[in-house]
Scaffold this motif. Structure first.
Motif, PDB file in Angstrom:
ATOM      1  N   ASN A   1       0.861  -1.185   0.000  1.00 14.11           N
ATOM      2  CA  ASN A   1       0.000   0.000   0.000  1.00 14.11           C
ATOM      3  C   ASN A   1       0.901   1.239   0.000  1.00 14.11           C
ATOM      4  OD1 ASN A   1      -2.118   1.777   0.143  1.00 14.11           O
ATOM      5  ND2 ASN A   1      -2.464   1.487   2.329  1.00 14.11           N
ATOM      6  N   HIS A   2       1.200   1.727  -1.185  1.00 16.99           N
ATOM      7  CA  HIS A   2       2.117   2.868  -1.323  1.00 16.99           C
ATOM      8  C   HIS A   2       1.643   3.711  -2.495  1.00 16.99           C
ATOM      9  CE1 HIS A   2       5.835   5.153  -2.066  1.00 16.99           C
ATOM     10  NE2 HIS A   2       6.151   4.867  -0.813  1.00 16.99           N
ATOM     11  N   ARG A   3       1.685   5.048  -2.346  1.00 16.61           N
ATOM     12  CA  ARG A   3       1.151   5.946  -3.364  1.00 16.61           C
ATOM     13  C   ARG A   3       1.915   5.881  -4.679  1.00 16.61           C
ATOM     14  NH1 ARG A   3       3.367  11.070  -4.121  1.00 16.61           N
ATOM     15  NH2 ARG A   3       1.264  11.862  -4.569  1.00 16.61           N
ATOM     16  N   ASN A   4       3.155   5.361  -4.663  1.00 16.77           N
ATOM     17  CA  ASN A   4       3.951   5.292  -5.889  1.00 16.77           C
ATOM     18  C   ASN A   4       4.080   3.874  -6.413  1.00 16.77           C
ATOM     19  OD1 ASN A   4       5.713   7.763  -4.212  1.00 16.77           O
ATOM     20  ND2 ASN A   4       4.685   8.170  -6.150  1.00 16.77           N
TER      21      ASN A   4
ATOM     22  N   LYS B   1      -1.762  -0.061  -7.566  1.00 15.23           N
ATOM     23  CA  LYS B   1      -2.586  -0.763  -6.587  1.00 15.23           C
ATOM     24  C   LYS B   1      -3.312  -1.940  -7.226  1.00 15.23           C
ATOM     25  CE  LYS B   1      -6.194   0.062  -3.132  1.00 15.23           C
ATOM     26  NZ  LYS B   1      -7.119   1.070  -2.562  1.00 15.23           N
TER      27      LYS B   1
ATOM     28  N   GLU C   1      -5.703  -0.750 -10.430  1.00 11.53           N
ATOM     29  CA  GLU C   1      -6.198   0.599 -10.671  1.00 11.53           C
ATOM     30  C   GLU C   1      -5.721   1.038 -12.053  1.00 11.53           C
ATOM     31  OE1 GLU C   1      -2.547   2.635  -8.117  1.00 11.53           O
ATOM     32  OE2 GLU C   1      -4.413   3.728  -8.363  1.00 11.53           O
TER      33      GLU C   1
ATOM     34  N   GLU D   1      10.196   9.806  -6.569  1.00 15.39           N
ATOM     35  CA  GLU D   1       9.028   8.972  -6.267  1.00 15.39           C
ATOM     36  C   GLU D   1       9.346   7.496  -6.489  1.00 15.39           C
ATOM     37  OE1 GLU D   1       6.146  10.727  -8.824  1.00 15.39           O
ATOM     38  OE2 GLU D   1       5.586  12.298  -7.399  1.00 15.39           O
TER      39      GLU D   1
ATOM     40  N   ASP E   1       0.359   8.951 -13.817  1.00 13.79           N
ATOM     41  CA  ASP E   1      -1.049   9.326 -13.820  1.00 13.79           C
ATOM     42  C   ASP E   1      -1.220  10.707 -14.425  1.00 13.79           C
ATOM     43  OD1 ASP E   1      -0.272  11.151 -11.909  1.00 13.79           O
ATOM     44  OD2 ASP E   1      -1.255  10.139 -10.233  1.00 13.79           O
TER      45      ASP E   1
ATOM     46  N   THR F   1       2.428  11.653 -11.639  1.00 14.38           N
ATOM     47  CA  THR F   1       2.928  10.957 -10.455  1.00 14.38           C
ATOM     48  C   THR F   1       3.348   9.554 -10.862  1.00 14.38           C
ATOM     49  OG1 THR F   1       1.479  12.230  -9.004  1.00 14.38           O
ATOM     50  CG2 THR F   1       2.366  10.174  -8.130  1.00 14.38           C
TER      51      THR F   1
ATOM     52  N   LYS G   1       4.179   5.578 -10.770  1.00 14.12           N
ATOM     53  CA  LYS G   1       3.632   4.363 -10.177  1.00 14.12           C
ATOM     54  C   LYS G   1       4.455   3.182 -10.693  1.00 14.12           C
ATOM     55  CE  LYS G   1      -0.348   6.245  -8.548  1.00 14.12           C
ATOM     56  NZ  LYS G   1      -0.971   6.094  -7.221  1.00 14.12           N
TER      57      LYS G   1
END
Length: 798
Positions: free
Chosen positions: A530-533, A536, A552, A582, A611, A615, A617
């Protein structure tokens, strides 16, 4: 010395003062008596309310009778002296020519102002005579404002400048009109220019909407000859642009102007609704500037009047193929439409020749044929090969005549017996049994036991991880080719809509059991991250032979796509540095913050998604590997991508967290140079990593740095280059950890920017001390020789 004349319009009355009856553009053609209201007029107004005045429609929220209009939007309909019905705003001062609900505008019959000059002669029929020192009192009040950019300031005269000023002294528009004076004939001899660009007349846009403004007319006495009369209009931009006869001679009279209107003193609710927006498909939009106000509009895919019940009607896009082109099958939907290629074709049905025939025989994974496959336009034909008979769509379904007849006889007898003893019951039991056995077989084959263990440990994950095949087929229209958006090293990716959320569905290209292990490995890893970069994982489906992953949806493509654009400006240096930070955060989290350390093993620009906000990912964990915290390395089959692969890992098969550090260092070099590591070769035959280190040692890094970074005068380029070389050292122990890399990049991003240097000069790079030659170890040169051997060696497993 300039003389100034000011004409001011107040906010107390309703709108503009009407000046003259002579009009350059006549009002709409007169009709005898009130015109009959059409069905559209009635549908756009409230029941029992006047829906038309002459040939002008009166839609709600405007109205004549009390209760038929919202505050401030009342209108008056009365007969003119000639008996023709005319519509007026408010108390009947200003004539309205048209009311637009979609544009939230009203066209009015406006006026002009007349300013006499040194030799001017005032004719009372011309309109308001604004003399020096006098004022012109008119009105423009709520809920109306002068439309910005839809109106223009238009001036006729010589040696005058007109400035339109709003409240607080803000200049809304200005233009100057000059002429030449003939001293011999004592008269003007310069004609009006064809485009009214400043000789004889001028025009300029009104840049801001205001409910009050004033004219300031400046006499330019420094020019040869006296100042002539000045006539000033504020009129509709389209009218002025569409009548070039204004340029040759500008007659006096009224011109139509455009007013914006809004619903005053209230704003939209938090859910974009308002009591004024009555239609079920309407939205509320706040009005910008001035006092709180808002407007209603129909949602996308709808049109009509949002202020009345059921006023917004669905647009049938399929009836307007000129606006919504479709060269396939067009299906109108509520609020939109779908344009799909005909069955047997794929591509973009919205462009001519965009649908191409599908060669079904070239895609046995989509259209299984175990016999002889013959492709045809829009379809295909599948039959058993010559000399065999049976079902060509089933594996082993085609057999020789003897076997086929024996099988037919046995099958026919069994079928007859089953029918005689109770076919419905037996058939149902057989189907249920087969379906159950098939699901159990796929579940075991796809390592479902691993997912069961995960569910038992973390019920919150298990509750959302299991997704049925039926839901995924519905989300992708049964995996229609039009939903395909790309593919990675481990499968094909489709775009779908699942539970009102746009998702990416990966359909694995599984051939051997090892790839199934990699697939389930990706499920186990991503389910705990569970990490924003890091992309998911939303769930998975194990009900098919080919397991499916649901992620996602990241809408903006890969870092590789954005970085290596041809012929256009690539990502800015600031964005590249932020993206690098990031990615380092994500890898540092995988190496040290996750419950079990995870090594990605395939860090490269095509595995970094971006995104809409750019950002980063990190994606594609099919090659990832768990390691124990107390282990320094794991012996495993080598996997990775040429150009990014750690040389020591390749030769020793010992996987450590420093292998990811090497791949990240190569990615840093790619961001600095905009060169692809797996194809780059210097003039001396060196690979990208070794050539980059050599130029850094020689202080000639400008030879390889992306010119865009130099033009942007990017900050901290030397520090990032040094960090990249440290990350790509041959000996893994000499490389920093990802946590150290993250801290270094964080400090570089957070450091206050220094005074810009001239980065376009080679001299800067020759003088800057990125890293002295003493800082580079002997391992550096050796590592790039080894990289050379890797790039030319046997192919990599992937």
């Amino acid at each position: 010395m300039e003389r100034r004349v000011v004409g001011m319009i107040s906010t107390r009355s309703v709108l503009f003062a009407v000046a003259v009856a002579a009009a350059v553009l006549p009002p709409p053609p007169p009709v005898s008596g009130a015109a009959a209201a059409t069905d559209d007029d009635v549908a756009s107004s409230l029941p029992g309310c006047t829906s038309r005045c002459g040939n002008i429609s009166i839609p709600h929220p405007f109205g004549v009778e009390p209760g038929c209009f919202l505050p401030g939007l009342n209108v008056t309909c009365r007969n003119s002296t000639s008996g023709v019905p005319e519509l007026f705003l408010g108390d009947g001062t200003v004539q309205a020519l048209e009311i637009s609900i979609p544009n939230s505008t009203v066209r009015i019959n406006a006026t002009f102002a007349y300013f006499p000059g040194s030799y001017g002669t005032y004719d009372p029929s011309l309109g308001p005579n604004i003399t020096n020192g006098g004022t012109w009192s008119g009105a423009l009040g709520e809920p109306y404002t002068l439309g910005s950019w839809s109106n223009k300031l238009f001036v006729r005269g010589c040696n005058v400048q007109v400035v339109v000023v709003g409240d607080r002294g803000r200049i809304l528009s200005s233009c100057a009109s000059l002429c030449n004076w003939d001293d011999d004939d004592h008269g003007w001899f310069t004609p009006v220019t064809p485009d009214c660009s400043g000789v004889g007349c001028c025009q300029a846009n009104i840049m801001e909407e205001r409910s009050s403004y004033e004219f300031k007319v400046l006499r330019m006495n420094g020019m040869p000859g006296p100042t002539s009369d000045a006539v000033v209009w504020i009129a509709d931009s389209e009218v002025i642009s569409s009548y070039p006869t204004f340029a040759g001679y500008v007659p006096l009279g009224r011109l139509p102007a455009v007013l914006d209107w809004r619903i005053n003193h209230t704003t939209c609710h938090g859910n974009a609704s308002s009591a004024a927006c009555h239609s079920s498909h309407s939205l509320c939009r706040n009005s910008t500037g001035g006092r709180p106000a808002h407007l209603c509009e129909c949602a996308q895919g709808y049109e009509g009047n949002p202020y009345i019940t059921n006023g917004c009607k669905d647009i049938n896009e399929c009836d307007d193929l000129e606006t919504y082109p479709c060269y396939g099958v067009c299906s109108n939907t509520e609020g939109g439409h779908q344009c799909q290629c005909l069955p047997g074709f794929e591509g973009n049905a919205s462009v001519p020749f965009g649908c191409k025939d599908i060669d079904e025989c070239a895609h046995p994974d989509r259209h299984s044929c175990y016999g002889l496959c013959i492709n045809m336009p829009g379809t295909f034909h599948c039959r058993c090969k010559d000399g065999t008979y049976g079902d060509p769509f089933t594996k082993g379904g085609c057999s020789s005549p003897t076997v086929w007849k024996i099988g037919l006889g046995v099958g026919g007898g069994a079928t007859f017996l089953l029918l005689a003893l109770g076919a419905p019951f037996i058939t149902r039991k057989i189907k249920l049994h087969k379906a159950k056995r098939k699901k159990e077989r796929f579940f075991k084959q796809n390592h479902g036991l691993l997912l069961q263990q995960l569910v038992s440990r973390k019920s919150d994950i298990g509750g959302r991880m299991i997704i049925t095949l039926r839901d995924l087929e519905k989300a992708t229209n049964k995996f229609d080719p039009s939903h395909k958006i790309g593919g990675g090293g481990h499968g094909v990716v489709y775009k779908g809509l699942l539970d009102l959320q746009v998702v990416a569905i990966k359909k694995s290209k599984i051939i051997v059991q090892r790839e199934i292990d990699d697939f389930i490995n990706e499920v186990a890893i991503l389910s705990q991250i569970n990490h924003r970069n890091i992309v998911k994982l939303l769930g998975c489906c194990l009900e098919t032979e080919v397991p499916l992953l649901v992620y996602e949806f990241i809408s903006n493509g890969t870092l590789d796509h954005h970085l290596h654009l041809e012929g256009t400006i690539s990502l800015s240096w600031d964005d590249r540095l932020r993206i690098a930070l990031e990615i380092s955060k994500a890898l540092a989290y995988l190496h040290s913050a996750a419950s079990t350390p995870i090594l990605h093993r395939d860090i490269k620009s095509s595995n970094i998604l971006l995104d809409d906000n750019l950002t980063a990912k990190v994606s594609d964990f099919g090659a990832s590997k768990y390691i124990q915290i107390d282990q320094t390395g794991v012996t495993t089959a080598v996997q990775g991508t040429i150009g990014y692969l750690d040389p020591m890992y390749y030769y020793t098969s010992r996987l450590t967290d420093k292998s990811d550090v090497f791949s990240f260092g190569v990615l840093l070099i790619e961001l600095l140079t905009k060169k692809k590591p797996f194809v780059y070769r210097s003039d001396d035959g060196e690979g990208l990593v070794s050539h980059f280190a050599s130029l850094l040692t020689q202080c000639t890094l400008v030879d390889i740095i992306d010119p865009q970074i130099i033009e942007e005068e990017g900050e901290a380029v030397d520090e990032v280059a040094s960090l990249a070389v440290k990350c790509t050292k041959l000996n893994g122990e000499d490389r920093p950890t990802m946590r150290e890399v993250e801290m270094t990049l964080e400090n570089l991003r957070g450091t206050k920017k220094q005074i810009h240097h001239n980065m376009t000069s080679r001299k800067k790079y020759e003088k800057d001390h990125y890293m002295s030659s003493r800082e580079l170890t002997l391992d550096t040169s050796r590592q790039y020789t080894m990289e050379e051997e890797i790039l030319l060696s046997a192919r990599y497993p992937r």
